[in-house]
Design an enzyme around this catalytic site. Structure first.
Site, PDB file in Angstrom:
ATOM      1  CG  ASP A  35      -2.153   0.879   1.042  1.00  0.00           C
ATOM      2  OD1 ASP A  35      -2.018   2.100   0.879  1.00  0.00           O
ATOM      3  OD2 ASP A  35      -3.271   0.316   1.042  1.00  0.00           O
ATOM      4  N   GLY A  79     -13.062   7.128  -2.282  1.00  0.00           N
ATOM      5  CA  GLY A  79     -13.592   7.718  -1.062  1.00  0.00           C
ATOM      6  C   GLY A  79     -15.105   7.719  -1.139  1.00  0.00           C
ATOM      7  CE1 TYR A 152     -13.966   3.801  -6.729  1.00  0.00           C
ATOM      8  CE2 TYR A 152     -16.367   3.558  -6.777  1.00  0.00           C
ATOM      9  CZ  TYR A 152     -15.119   3.141  -6.320  1.00  0.00           C
ATOM     10  OH  TYR A 152     -15.039   2.072  -5.462  1.00  0.00           O
ATOM     11  CD  GLU A 194     -15.947  11.488   6.526  1.00  0.00           C
ATOM     12  OE1 GLU A 194     -14.840  11.456   5.969  1.00  0.00           O
ATOM     13  OE2 GLU A 194     -16.435  12.525   6.994  1.00  0.00           O
ATOM     14  CD  GLN A 221     -29.888  10.497  -0.140  1.00  0.00           C
ATOM     15  OE1 GLN A 221     -30.974  11.023   0.081  1.00  0.00           O
ATOM     16  NE2 GLN A 221     -28.743  11.038   0.240  1.00  0.00           N
ATOM     17  NE  ARG A 286     -25.444   2.026  -6.799  1.00  0.00           N
ATOM     18  CZ  ARG A 286     -24.500   2.932  -7.047  1.00  0.00           C
ATOM     19  NH1 ARG A 286     -23.611   3.224  -6.133  1.00  0.00           N
ATOM     20  NH2 ARG A 286     -24.475   3.551  -8.200  1.00  0.00           N
TER      21      ARG A 286
HETATM   22  P1  NAD Z   1      -9.532   2.191   1.001  1.00  0.00           P
HETATM   23  O1  NAD Z   1      -9.377   3.552   0.387  1.00  0.00           O
HETATM   24  O2  NAD Z   1      -9.571   2.098   2.481  1.00  0.00           O
HETATM   25  O3  NAD Z   1      -8.365   1.235   0.475  1.00  0.00           O
HETATM   26  C1  NAD Z   1      -7.749   1.402  -0.772  1.00  0.00           C
HETATM   27  C2  NAD Z   1      -6.251   1.414  -0.503  1.00  0.00           C
HETATM   28  O4  NAD Z   1      -5.563   1.531  -1.737  1.00  0.00           O
HETATM   29  C3  NAD Z   1      -5.801   2.616   0.360  1.00  0.00           C
HETATM   30  O5  NAD Z   1      -5.176   2.161   1.549  1.00  0.00           O
HETATM   31  C4  NAD Z   1      -4.841   3.359  -0.529  1.00  0.00           C
HETATM   32  O6  NAD Z   1      -3.730   3.929   0.154  1.00  0.00           O
HETATM   33  C5  NAD Z   1      -4.385   2.263  -1.480  1.00  0.00           C
HETATM   34  N1  NAD Z   1      -3.841   2.833  -2.711  1.00  0.00           N
HETATM   35  C6  NAD Z   1      -4.382   3.824  -3.456  1.00  0.00           C
HETATM   36  N2  NAD Z   1      -3.555   4.128  -4.460  1.00  0.00           N
HETATM   37  C7  NAD Z   1      -2.464   3.311  -4.337  1.00  0.00           C
HETATM   38  C8  NAD Z   1      -1.264   3.171  -5.070  1.00  0.00           C
HETATM   39  N3  NAD Z   1      -1.005   3.938  -6.141  1.00  0.00           N
HETATM   40  N4  NAD Z   1      -0.365   2.247  -4.661  1.00  0.00           N
HETATM   41  C9  NAD Z   1      -0.606   1.471  -3.553  1.00  0.00           C
HETATM   42  N5  NAD Z   1      -1.725   1.570  -2.819  1.00  0.00           N
HETATM   43  C10 NAD Z   1      -2.652   2.483  -3.215  1.00  0.00           C
HETATM   44  O7  NAD Z   1     -10.817   1.554   0.340  1.00  0.00           O
HETATM   45  P2  NAD Z   1     -11.622   0.226   0.721  1.00  0.00           P
HETATM   46  O8  NAD Z   1     -12.939   0.664   1.229  1.00  0.00           O
HETATM   47  O9  NAD Z   1     -10.779  -0.670   1.528  1.00  0.00           O
HETATM   48  O10 NAD Z   1     -11.850  -0.388  -0.730  1.00  0.00           O
HETATM   49  C11 NAD Z   1     -11.042  -1.424  -1.273  1.00  0.00           C
HETATM   50  C12 NAD Z   1     -11.443  -1.653  -2.723  1.00  0.00           C
HETATM   51  O11 NAD Z   1     -12.825  -1.995  -2.804  1.00  0.00           O
HETATM   52  C13 NAD Z   1     -11.248  -0.454  -3.635  1.00  0.00           C
HETATM   53  O12 NAD Z   1     -10.804  -0.887  -4.888  1.00  0.00           O
HETATM   54  C14 NAD Z   1     -12.634   0.118  -3.749  1.00  0.00           C
HETATM   55  O13 NAD Z   1     -12.812   0.852  -4.938  1.00  0.00           O
HETATM   56  C15 NAD Z   1     -13.486  -1.125  -3.711  1.00  0.00           C
HETATM   57  N6  NAD Z   1     -14.852  -0.850  -3.247  1.00  0.00           N
HETATM   58  C16 NAD Z   1     -15.067  -0.508  -1.954  1.00  0.00           C
HETATM   59  C17 NAD Z   1     -16.354  -0.247  -1.530  1.00  0.00           C
HETATM   60  C18 NAD Z   1     -16.654   0.137  -0.110  1.00  0.00           C
HETATM   61  O14 NAD Z   1     -17.814   0.341   0.210  1.00  0.00           O
HETATM   62  N7  NAD Z   1     -15.655   0.225   0.779  1.00  0.00           N
HETATM   63  C19 NAD Z   1     -17.423  -0.320  -2.434  1.00  0.00           C
HETATM   64  C20 NAD Z   1     -17.161  -0.662  -3.748  1.00  0.00           C
HETATM   65  C21 NAD Z   1     -15.873  -0.952  -4.153  1.00  0.00           C
END
Ligand code: NAD
Length: 324
Positions: A35, A79, A152, A194, A221, A286
């Site tokens: 990360d 985010g 996104y 958040e 919503q 949704r």
């Molecule tokens: P999060 O933001 O807590 O975790 C994503 C991590 O990716 C972060 O720690 C960030 O530092 C890391 N990251 C970003 N760019 C990077 C880079 N260039 N190199 C290395 N690390 C990098 O998000 P999350 O909630 O844990 O989500 C995880 C995955 O699930 C993501 O792909 C997100 O799009 C997907 N997702 C999450 C949700 C949700 O509700 N949390 C919903 C749909 C999809």
């Protein structure tokens, strides 16, 4: 002979990645996490944690130094609504996340990884199917004609296709899930990234009984929210299955954002007035559609939203107290 399986978790410093590392460790995997940052709220459980930028090809080549049994690609620039729907971060969101996925597919094949999980999102679903808060349509086959409501979502859809094309042309074993609003302890709870459950818990925890909190939009919503433990269960079951997806991993318990706030108030034992203010919102309605996951994995999330909210509220309340 060492029969321990090894796993690579990209995005292991984030919310879902941090929890996933813990789960894989409990299951007996040797785990490498990568990360941009260390996990914020608890030390990593990974055997090896590399702080590195997955947009960088050299970093990706170095972390893929063996044919991992399982790779989990969760890293993304993301985010909540305050980050995704304002438009201010569109270029970064698309460029950063696409670059990570381009590197992971290409170098994953070169490293001969055995299997890769990709985390897509409910945000890929077309806006035109989510205008009615009471009847949103999010079955997997409704993704096309594509019309996500954010960049996104467009990037996630592009990357789904990228992973599937590597599966078709290079034999990469791919599993794709579309997450629907995952929440729980050790997730971002303040600072602008958040999401709704954490934001509601924080606002309620910070406000005295009889006080007032602000909410973006009219609160009518609808959404569904899935607790982290069931998300992890779904990920692992998908990885163990022969099914590639994309498949929804979400809850079918749809609530309005007003109801979500009421749940937080009920847990806190407070009566708080909600003041509705303009703000970034996303689609009107949704909900996860769990027919496909039920059919393919013979399992679907079933825990009530309130149970997860209790655990999340308790954790956020403690963060609020500690921050004073
Ligand atoms: P999060 O933001 O807590 O975790 C994503 C991590 O990716 C972060 O720690 C960030 O530092 C890391 N990251 C970003 N760019 C990077 C880079 N260039 N190199 C290395 N690390 C990098 O998000 P999350 O909630 O844990 O989500 C995880 C995955 O699930 C993501 O792909 C997100 O799009 C997907 N997702 C999450 C949700 C949700 O509700 N949390 C919903 C749909 C999809």
């Amino acid at each position: 002979m060492n029969t321990e399986k090894n796993a690579l978790v990209c995005g292991a410093g984030g919310f879902i990645g941090g929890h996933l590392v813990k789960k894989l460790k409990k299951e007996g995997f040797w785990v490498r996490g990568v990360d941009l940052k260390n996990p914020e709220f608890a030390p990593t459980a990974a055997d090896d944690f590399i702080v590195g930028d997955l947009r960088d090809q050299t970093v990706v080549q170095n972390i893929l130094d063996r044919p991992f049994d399982e790779v989990y690609q969760l890293a993304a620039d993301m985010g909540g609504a305050g980050y995704i729907f304002t438009g201010d971060h569109d270029a970064d969101v698309m460029h950063n996340s696409a670059q990570i996925n381009l590197n992971m597919t290409y170098y994953g094949v070169k490293a001969k990884i055995k299997k890769i999980f990709y985390s897509s999102s409910a945000c890929i679903y077309p806006e035109y199917n989510q205008m009615d808060p009471d009847n949103p349509k999010c079955s997997e086959d409704s993704a096309y004609p594509a019309a996500p409501d954010s960049e996104y979502g467009w990037e996630k859809l592009f990357s789904e296709r990228l992973f599937l094309s590597f599966q078709r042309n290079y034999g990469l074993d791919v599993n794709i899930a579309r997450f629907h609003n995952i929440f729980g302890p050790e997730g971002t709870w303040t600072g602008g990234k958040e999401k709704a459950p954490a934001a509601m818990c924080r606002k309620v925890a910070e406000t005295l009984d009889g006080g007032e909190i602000e909410m973006w939009g009219d609160g009518k919503q609808t959404r569904s929210f899935l607790y982290i433990d069931e998300c992890l269960e779904g990920i692992r079951r998908l990885m163990e299955s022969e099914f590639s997806g994309p498949v929804n991993i979400g809850s079918e318990e749809m609530v309005t954002i007003n109801q979500l706030a009421e749940i937080a108030m009920e847990i806190a034992g407070k009566k708080i007035t909600v003041k509705h203010i303009p703000g970034p919102l996303g689609v009107r309605g949704r909900n996860s559609d769990n027919n496909l996951i039920g059919e393919k994995l013979n399992w679907k999330p079933s825990k009530p939203l309130k149970d997860g909210m209790v655990k999340t509220f308790q954790w956020i309340e403690k963060q609020v107290e500690d921050a004073k």
